[in-house]
Design a protein around this motif. Structure first.
Motif, PDB file in Angstrom:
ATOM      1  N   ARG A   1      10.268   8.278  -1.809  1.00  0.00           N
ATOM      2  CA  ARG A   1       8.997   8.313  -1.512  1.00  0.00           C
ATOM      3  C   ARG A   1       9.444  10.168  -1.242  1.00  0.00           C
ATOM      4  O   ARG A   1       9.085  11.590  -1.925  1.00  0.00           O
ATOM      5  CB  ARG A   1       9.067   8.607  -0.169  1.00  0.00           C
ATOM      6  CG  ARG A   1       7.741   8.915   0.568  1.00  0.00           C
ATOM      7  CD  ARG A   1       7.279   8.321   2.111  1.00  0.00           C
ATOM      8  NE  ARG A   1       5.989   9.495   2.996  1.00  0.00           N
ATOM      9  CZ  ARG A   1       5.920   9.824   3.432  1.00  0.00           C
ATOM     10  NH1 ARG A   1       5.684   8.418   4.614  1.00  0.00           N
ATOM     11  NH2 ARG A   1       4.610  10.368   3.985  1.00  0.00           N
TER      12      ARG A   1
ATOM     13  N   THR B   1       0.484  -1.313   0.052  1.00  0.00           N
ATOM     14  CA  THR B   1       0.163   0.401  -0.336  1.00  0.00           C
ATOM     15  C   THR B   1       0.970   1.468  -0.095  1.00  0.00           C
ATOM     16  O   THR B   1       2.009   0.893   0.294  1.00  0.00           O
ATOM     17  CB  THR B   1      -0.851  -0.214   1.258  1.00  0.00           C
ATOM     18  OG1 THR B   1      -0.307  -0.033   2.355  1.00  0.00           O
ATOM     19  CG2 THR B   1      -1.949  -1.221   1.495  1.00  0.00           C
TER      20      THR B   1
ATOM     21  N   TYR C   1       7.224  13.609  -2.893  1.00  0.00           N
ATOM     22  CA  TYR C   1       7.336  15.456  -2.733  1.00  0.00           C
ATOM     23  C   TYR C   1       7.812  15.916  -2.907  1.00  0.00           C
ATOM     24  O   TYR C   1       7.254  17.512  -3.012  1.00  0.00           O
ATOM     25  CB  TYR C   1       6.907  14.478  -1.241  1.00  0.00           C
ATOM     26  CG  TYR C   1       7.751  14.554  -0.214  1.00  0.00           C
ATOM     27  CD1 TYR C   1       8.393  13.178   0.451  1.00  0.00           C
ATOM     28  CD2 TYR C   1       8.012  16.315   0.232  1.00  0.00           C
ATOM     29  CE1 TYR C   1       9.790  13.692   1.514  1.00  0.00           C
ATOM     30  CE2 TYR C   1       9.149  15.761   1.708  1.00  0.00           C
ATOM     31  CZ  TYR C   1       9.631  15.081   2.097  1.00  0.00           C
ATOM     32  OH  TYR C   1      11.009  14.964   2.104  1.00  0.00           O
TER      33      TYR C   1
ATOM     34  N   LYS D   1       2.627   4.553   1.430  1.00  0.00           N
ATOM     35  CA  LYS D   1       2.771   5.137   2.209  1.00  0.00           C
ATOM     36  C   LYS D   1       1.426   6.526   2.494  1.00  0.00           C
ATOM     37  O   LYS D   1       1.755   7.179   1.665  1.00  0.00           O
ATOM     38  CB  LYS D   1       4.093   5.392   2.825  1.00  0.00           C
ATOM     39  CG  LYS D   1       4.743   4.434   2.750  1.00  0.00           C
ATOM     40  CD  LYS D   1       5.656   4.639   3.520  1.00  0.00           C
ATOM     41  CE  LYS D   1       7.433   4.196   3.945  1.00  0.00           C
ATOM     42  NZ  LYS D   1       8.662   4.097   4.258  1.00  0.00           N
ATOM     43  N   LYS D   2       1.111   6.925   3.342  1.00  0.00           N
ATOM     44  CA  LYS D   2       0.559   7.936   3.966  1.00  0.00           C
ATOM     45  C   LYS D   2       0.450   8.408   5.046  1.00  0.00           C
ATOM     46  O   LYS D   2       1.192   8.104   5.766  1.00  0.00           O
ATOM     47  CB  LYS D   2      -1.264   7.535   3.863  1.00  0.00           C
ATOM     48  CG  LYS D   2      -1.500   6.879   2.322  1.00  0.00           C
ATOM     49  CD  LYS D   2      -2.870   7.291   2.739  1.00  0.00           C
ATOM     50  CE  LYS D   2      -3.984   6.473   1.839  1.00  0.00           C
ATOM     51  NZ  LYS D   2      -5.643   5.958   1.317  1.00  0.00           N
TER      52      LYS D   2
END
Length: 100
Positions: free
Chosen positions: A92, A34, A96, A36-37
């Motif tokens: 990641r 999944t 971002y 990452k949040k």
């Protein structure tokens, strides 16, 4: 009166750090990755550093010290968190970093 302010700021800081450090962990099967949040390490570092800087600055230098301490804490915490992001999860960090 000044001692009361110091105690309230210290209690608020402890509460803030305790609540932000406690996060629920969920386990997922290894077959379904999944995305990452949540907050990046840079954002966490900036928030924690800013809070700690504000409290420390307020205790040591009053209102002007709180502003200076908060700014220094945000910058320092953000830089430390950014380095952690780069080392721990480069994909990641790149995702971002390149947002517009």
């Amino acid at each position: 009166m000044k001692a009361l302010k110091v105690y309230l700021l210290l209690a608020f800081t402890c509460l803030f750090l305790t609540v932000s450090a406690a996060q629920a962990q969920t386990s997922t099967p290894a077959q379904t990755p999944t995305p990452k949040k949540g907050w990046s390490n840079k954002a966490k570092g900036a928030a924690i550093g800013g809070g700690a800087g504000i409290v420390t600055g307020a205790v040591l230098g009053g209102t002007k010290g709180a502003i200076i301490g908060g700014a220094a804490g945000v910058i320092g915490g953000g830089l430390i968190g950014r380095n952690k992001d780069k080392k721990k999860d480069p994909e990641r960090y790149k995702a971002y970093r390149n947002k517009k």
